[in-house]
Motif scaffolding. Structure first.
Motif, PDB file in Angstrom:
ATOM      1  N   ILE A 222      34.959  35.069  54.299  1.00  5.29           N
ATOM      2  CA  ILE A 222      34.989  34.685  52.934  1.00  5.29           C
ATOM      3  C   ILE A 222      35.970  34.918  52.098  1.00  5.29           C
ATOM      4  CG2 ILE A 222      33.475  35.615  50.810  1.00  5.29           C
ATOM      5  CD1 ILE A 222      31.186  36.253  52.697  1.00  5.29           C
ATOM      6  N   SER A 223      36.890  35.869  52.493  1.00  8.17           N
ATOM      7  CA  SER A 223      38.071  36.580  51.743  1.00  8.17           C
ATOM      8  C   SER A 223      39.009  35.252  51.819  1.00  8.17           C
ATOM      9  CB  SER A 223      38.632  37.587  52.225  1.00  8.17           C
ATOM     10  OG  SER A 223      37.735  38.887  52.193  1.00  8.17           O
ATOM     11  N   THR A 224      38.863  34.424  52.823  1.00 11.95           N
ATOM     12  CA  THR A 224      39.906  33.392  52.867  1.00 11.95           C
ATOM     13  C   THR A 224      39.596  32.322  51.762  1.00 11.95           C
ATOM     14  OG1 THR A 224      38.670  32.150  54.166  1.00 11.95           O
ATOM     15  CG2 THR A 224      40.315  33.533  55.358  1.00 11.95           C
ATOM     16  N   HIS A 225      38.673  32.425  51.103  1.00  7.43           N
ATOM     17  CA  HIS A 225      38.310  31.289  49.927  1.00  7.43           C
ATOM     18  C   HIS A 225      39.247  31.580  48.998  1.00  7.43           C
ATOM     19  CE1 HIS A 225      36.272  28.948  46.731  1.00  7.43           C
ATOM     20  NE2 HIS A 225      35.282  28.353  47.718  1.00  7.43           N
ATOM     21  N   LYS A 226      39.927  30.574  48.301  1.00  9.16           N
ATOM     22  CA  LYS A 226      40.977  30.833  47.314  1.00  9.16           C
ATOM     23  C   LYS A 226      40.306  31.515  46.060  1.00  9.16           C
ATOM     24  CE  LYS A 226      40.719  25.793  45.991  1.00  9.16           C
ATOM     25  NZ  LYS A 226      40.313  26.106  44.698  1.00  9.16           N
ATOM     26  N   ASP A 227      39.170  31.258  45.845  1.00  8.93           N
ATOM     27  CA  ASP A 227      38.567  31.514  44.405  1.00  8.93           C
ATOM     28  C   ASP A 227      37.734  32.800  44.529  1.00  8.93           C
ATOM     29  OD1 ASP A 227      39.558  29.271  42.726  1.00  8.93           O
ATOM     30  OD2 ASP A 227      38.198  28.133  43.934  1.00  8.93           O
ATOM     31  N   VAL A 228      37.825  33.507  45.647  1.00  9.56           N
ATOM     32  CA  VAL A 228      37.146  34.904  45.637  1.00  9.56           C
ATOM     33  C   VAL A 228      38.196  35.812  45.687  1.00  9.56           C
ATOM     34  CG1 VAL A 228      35.901  36.325  47.266  1.00  9.56           C
ATOM     35  CG2 VAL A 228      35.223  33.936  47.171  1.00  9.56           C
ATOM     36  N   ASP A 252      37.398  34.858  38.780  1.00  7.45           N
ATOM     37  CA  ASP A 252      37.921  34.719  37.696  1.00  7.45           C
ATOM     38  C   ASP A 252      36.944  34.648  36.463  1.00  7.45           C
ATOM     39  OD1 ASP A 252      39.231  33.906  35.507  1.00  7.45           O
ATOM     40  OD2 ASP A 252      40.681  32.868  36.340  1.00  7.45           O
ATOM     41  N   PRO A 253      36.931  35.639  35.561  1.00  7.77           N
ATOM     42  CA  PRO A 253      35.685  35.714  34.513  1.00  7.77           C
ATOM     43  C   PRO A 253      35.758  34.624  33.537  1.00  7.77           C
ATOM     44  CG  PRO A 253      37.409  37.205  33.896  1.00  7.77           C
ATOM     45  CD  PRO A 253      37.743  36.600  35.318  1.00  7.77           C
ATOM     46  N   ASP A 254      36.966  33.555  33.686  1.00  4.86           N
ATOM     47  CA  ASP A 254      37.138  32.425  32.381  1.00  4.86           C
ATOM     48  C   ASP A 254      36.848  31.318  33.092  1.00  4.86           C
ATOM     49  OD1 ASP A 254      38.156  34.355  30.664  1.00  4.86           O
ATOM     50  OD2 ASP A 254      40.178  34.043  31.566  1.00  4.86           O
ATOM     51  N   ILE A 255      36.272  31.129  34.608  1.00  4.49           N
ATOM     52  CA  ILE A 255      35.755  30.050  34.796  1.00  4.49           C
ATOM     53  C   ILE A 255      34.268  29.316  34.364  1.00  4.49           C
ATOM     54  CG2 ILE A 255      36.994  30.370  37.075  1.00  4.49           C
ATOM     55  CD1 ILE A 255      34.599  30.942  38.428  1.00  4.49           C
ATOM     56  N   SER A 256      34.038  28.291  34.452  1.00  4.31           N
ATOM     57  CA  SER A 256      32.677  27.713  33.979  1.00  4.31           C
ATOM     58  C   SER A 256      31.586  28.240  34.960  1.00  4.31           C
ATOM     59  CB  SER A 256      32.725  26.283  33.949  1.00  4.31           C
ATOM     60  OG  SER A 256      32.764  25.809  35.152  1.00  4.31           O
ATOM     61  N   VAL A 257      30.246  28.238  34.268  1.00  2.62           N
ATOM     62  CA  VAL A 257      29.296  28.463  35.264  1.00  2.62           C
ATOM     63  C   VAL A 257      28.879  27.518  36.206  1.00  2.62           C
ATOM     64  CG1 VAL A 257      26.725  28.562  35.340  1.00  2.62           C
ATOM     65  CG2 VAL A 257      27.919  29.490  33.172  1.00  2.62           C
ATOM     66  N   ALA A 258      29.466  26.348  36.206  1.00  8.01           N
ATOM     67  CA  ALA A 258      29.226  25.331  37.290  1.00  8.01           C
ATOM     68  C   ALA A 258      30.339  25.863  38.313  1.00  8.01           C
ATOM     69  CB  ALA A 258      29.795  23.913  36.671  1.00  8.01           C
ATOM     70  N   MET A 259      31.422  26.134  37.905  1.00  8.76           N
ATOM     71  CA  MET A 259      32.567  26.458  38.928  1.00  8.76           C
ATOM     72  C   MET A 259      32.158  27.750  39.720  1.00  8.76           C
ATOM     73  SD  MET A 259      35.289  25.731  40.667  1.00  8.76           S
ATOM     74  CE  MET A 259      36.546  26.370  41.580  1.00  8.76           C
ATOM     75  N   GLY A 260      31.578  28.619  38.966  1.00  9.19           N
ATOM     76  CA  GLY A 260      31.149  29.980  39.553  1.00  9.19           C
ATOM     77  C   GLY A 260      29.976  29.553  40.650  1.00  9.19           C
ATOM     78  N   HIS A 261      29.045  28.715  40.399  1.00 10.75           N
ATOM     79  CA  HIS A 261      27.938  27.897  41.406  1.00 10.75           C
ATOM     80  C   HIS A 261      28.638  27.562  42.632  1.00 10.75           C
ATOM     81  CE1 HIS A 261      24.279  26.502  42.541  1.00 10.75           C
ATOM     82  NE2 HIS A 261      24.646  25.457  42.747  1.00 10.75           N
ATOM     83  N   PRO A 286      32.223  39.016  37.443  1.00 10.71           N
ATOM     84  CA  PRO A 286      33.379  38.644  36.688  1.00 10.71           C
ATOM     85  C   PRO A 286      34.583  39.447  37.220  1.00 10.71           C
ATOM     86  CG  PRO A 286      32.255  39.820  35.176  1.00 10.71           C
ATOM     87  CD  PRO A 286      31.260  39.705  36.499  1.00 10.71           C
ATOM     88  N   CYS A 287      35.942  39.267  37.678  1.00  9.34           N
ATOM     89  CA  CYS A 287      36.576  40.176  37.922  1.00  9.34           C
ATOM     90  C   CYS A 287      37.862  40.149  36.899  1.00  9.34           C
ATOM     91  CB  CYS A 287      37.355  39.569  39.339  1.00  9.34           C
ATOM     92  SG  CYS A 287      38.723  40.555  40.145  1.00  9.34           S
ATOM     93  N   CYS A 288      38.933  41.132  37.252  1.00  4.04           N
ATOM     94  CA  CYS A 288      39.947  41.250  36.134  1.00  4.04           C
ATOM     95  C   CYS A 288      40.873  39.921  35.977  1.00  4.04           C
ATOM     96  CB  CYS A 288      41.059  42.301  36.362  1.00  4.04           C
ATOM     97  SG  CYS A 288      40.163  44.121  36.994  1.00  4.04           S
ATOM     98  N   ASN A 289      40.921  39.542  34.848  1.00  4.26           N
ATOM     99  CA  ASN A 289      41.540  38.143  34.478  1.00  4.26           C
ATOM    100  C   ASN A 289      42.934  38.337  34.658  1.00  4.26           C
ATOM    101  OD1 ASN A 289      41.798  35.436  34.229  1.00  4.26           O
ATOM    102  ND2 ASN A 289      41.882  35.861  31.905  1.00  4.26           N
ATOM    103  N   ASN A 290      43.621  38.820  35.691  1.00  2.87           N
ATOM    104  CA  ASN A 290      44.943  39.102  35.963  1.00  2.87           C
ATOM    105  C   ASN A 290      45.257  39.278  37.484  1.00  2.87           C
ATOM    106  OD1 ASN A 290      47.603  40.031  36.239  1.00  2.87           O
ATOM    107  ND2 ASN A 290      47.561  41.443  34.429  1.00  2.87           N
ATOM    108  N   GLU A 291      45.854  38.013  37.960  1.00  5.69           N
ATOM    109  CA  GLU A 291      46.193  38.081  39.481  1.00  5.69           C
ATOM    110  C   GLU A 291      47.022  39.071  39.954  1.00  5.69           C
ATOM    111  OE1 GLU A 291      47.630  34.212  40.578  1.00  5.69           O
ATOM    112  OE2 GLU A 291      45.786  33.028  39.785  1.00  5.69           O
ATOM    113  N   ASN A 292      47.689  39.929  39.245  1.00  2.72           N
ATOM    114  CA  ASN A 292      48.475  40.875  39.595  1.00  2.72           C
ATOM    115  C   ASN A 292      47.954  42.199  39.563  1.00  2.72           C
ATOM    116  OD1 ASN A 292      50.884  39.317  39.773  1.00  2.72           O
ATOM    117  ND2 ASN A 292      50.937  39.661  37.424  1.00  2.72           N
ATOM    118  N   ILE A 293      46.559  42.317  39.383  1.00  2.00           N
ATOM    119  CA  ILE A 293      45.843  43.372  39.479  1.00  2.00           C
ATOM    120  C   ILE A 293      44.680  43.379  40.677  1.00  2.00           C
ATOM    121  CG2 ILE A 293      43.970  44.877  38.516  1.00  2.00           C
ATOM    122  CD1 ILE A 293      44.847  44.031  35.585  1.00  2.00           C
TER     123      ILE A 293
END
Length: 312
Positions: A222-228, A252-261, A286-293
Motif C-alpha cells: 500500500i505504501s508504494t501507491h504514489k498518492d498514499v 493530500d487534503p486538497d484533492i477532490s472526493v472523486a480522486m480520494g475515492h 486528510p494529511c498535511c498539505n506539505n510534502e516535506n512534512i
C-alpha cells in the motif's frame, strides 16, 4: 469461487462417509467372527466417524449460504464451528482410547484373534491413510479448517488401527501388553492433534488477525501507491477461510472526493490481490498539505505495527 470450494470439500466428505460405512461394517463383522475386541472397538469408532463427517457437511452447507438480514457478514464461521466441534470430538476419542488401553493393561484377555483380523486392520490403515491424504490436500487447497480437522481425524483413526494391529499380532505372539501400550501412545497423539485444531478454530471464532508478516507485506504494498502519504492503521480479522480488512490512509487534503475515492479503490485492489479478503474497507484521512512534512506525525492514531514499519 466460494461455491466451488464448498462443493469440492463436500465431495471429499461424502467419499469419506461412504468409505467409513463400508470399512466399519467389515471391521465389526470380522472382529466378532474372529474374536478381536480391538477390531470391533475400532469398527464402532469408524462408524461414529460417519456422524462427524455428516456434521461437517452440514457446516459446509450453512457456511456457503449468502448473507441475509440476520447474518449480514455471511455464514462462513459455521465452518470454524464445525472444526471446533470436531476438535472436541478428537480430544474425547483420544481420552477414550487412553481409558480403554489402561483398562486393558489391568485385565489382559487371553483370547487370540484370527488371521483375518490382521487383514482387516491392514485394510483399515490403508483406507484411513488414503482418506487423510485426500482430505488434507483438498483442505489446504481450499483453505478449509474444517476439512483439515477432518483429515487429522482420519489420521488418528489410522493410528488407532495400527494400535489394533499391534494388539492382534501381539496377542498371537503372546505379547498382549503391546496393544494397550500402543493405544496409550496413539491416544496422546490424538489428544494433542485435537488441542491444536481447537486452538486454530477458537482463534478463527475470536476474529484472529493476519500474521504480522502478511500485515507488513500489505503495508509495504500500500505504501508504494504514489498518492498514499501514510497508513494510519491496518487491521484484519479472519472470517472462515477469508478476511475482513480495515485500512486507514492519509492523502493530500486538497484533492477532490472523486480522486480520494479512486485512491481508496486502488488500495482495496492491492489488498484483494495479496490476500484472500472477503471485504475491504478503506477510510481516507486528510494529511498535511506539505510534502516535506512527515505524515507519520499527523494527529491521527497510528497503530503500533504501522509505526514500527514506518521507522524502518
Amino acid at each position: 469461487m466460494n461455491e466451488k470450494r464448498y462443493e469440492e470439500g463436500q465431495k471429499v466428505m461424502w467419499l469419506t462417509v461412504f468409505l467409513n460405512i463400508i470399512l466399519g461394517i467389515i471391521k465389526i463383522v470380522i472382529g466378532i467372527v474372529y474374536n478381536s475386541n480391538a477390531l470391533v472397538a475400532d469398527g464402532i469408532h469408524t462408524m461414529s466417524d460417519v456422524l462427524s463427517s455428516i456434521g461437517l457437511i452440514i457446516g459446509f452447507i450453512i457456511a456457503k449460504k449468502p448473507r441475509d438480514l440476520d447474518h449480514q457478514y455471511g455464514h462462513e464461521k459455521a465452518e470454524s464451528i464445525s472444526a471446533l466441534a470436531l476438535s472436541l470430538l478428537l480430544i474425547a476419542v483420544g481420552l477414550n482410547i487412553c481409558y480403554s488401553s489402561i483398562k486393558q493393561i489391568i485385565s489382559i484377555s487371553d483370547i487370540v484373534p484370527g488371521n483375518l483380523a490382521i487383514i482387516a486392520a491392514l485394510l483399515s490403515i490403508a483406507v484411513k491413510e488414503f482418506q487423510y491424504q485426500i482430505s488434507i490436500r483438498v483442505g489446504k487447497k481450499i483453505q478449509s479448517s474444517a476439512l483439515i480437522a477432518d483429515a487429522w481425524h482420519h489420521r488418528s483413526d489410522a493410528l488407532s488401527s495400527i494400535a489394533a494391529l499391534i494388539g492382534i499380532v501381539g496377542s498371537k505372539l503372546g505379547y498382549s501388553f503391546l496393544d494397550p501400550l500402543a493405544g496409550i501412545i496413539v491416544s496422546l497423539v490424538v489428544i494433542k492433534t485435537g488441542f491444536d485444531i481447537f486452538k486454530n478454530s477458537y482463534n478463527e471464532l475470536m476474529d484472529t488477525s493476519l500474521d504480522t508478516e502478511i500485515l507488513s507485506l500489505l503495508i509495504d504494498k500500500i505504501s508504494t501507491h504514489k498518492d498514499v502519504r501514510t497508513i494510519n492503521d491496518l487491521k484484519a480479522r479472519k472470517h472462515g477461510n477469508q478476511y475482513f480488512v480495515d485500512v486507514i490512509i492519509a492523502v493530500d487534503p486538497d484533492i477532490s472526493v472523486a480522486m480520494g475515492h479512486k485512491i481508496a479503490v486502488d488500495v482495496e485492489n492491492i489488498v484483494y490481490q495479496n490476500i484472500n479478503a472477503k471485504y475491504v474497507l478503506v477510510h481516507v484521512n486528510p494529511c498535511c498539505n506539505n510534502e516535506n512534512i512527515d505524515c507519520s506525525n499527523c494527529s491521527h492514531i497510528i497503530s503500533d505495527l504501522v509505526k514500527e514499519k514506518l521507522k524502518k
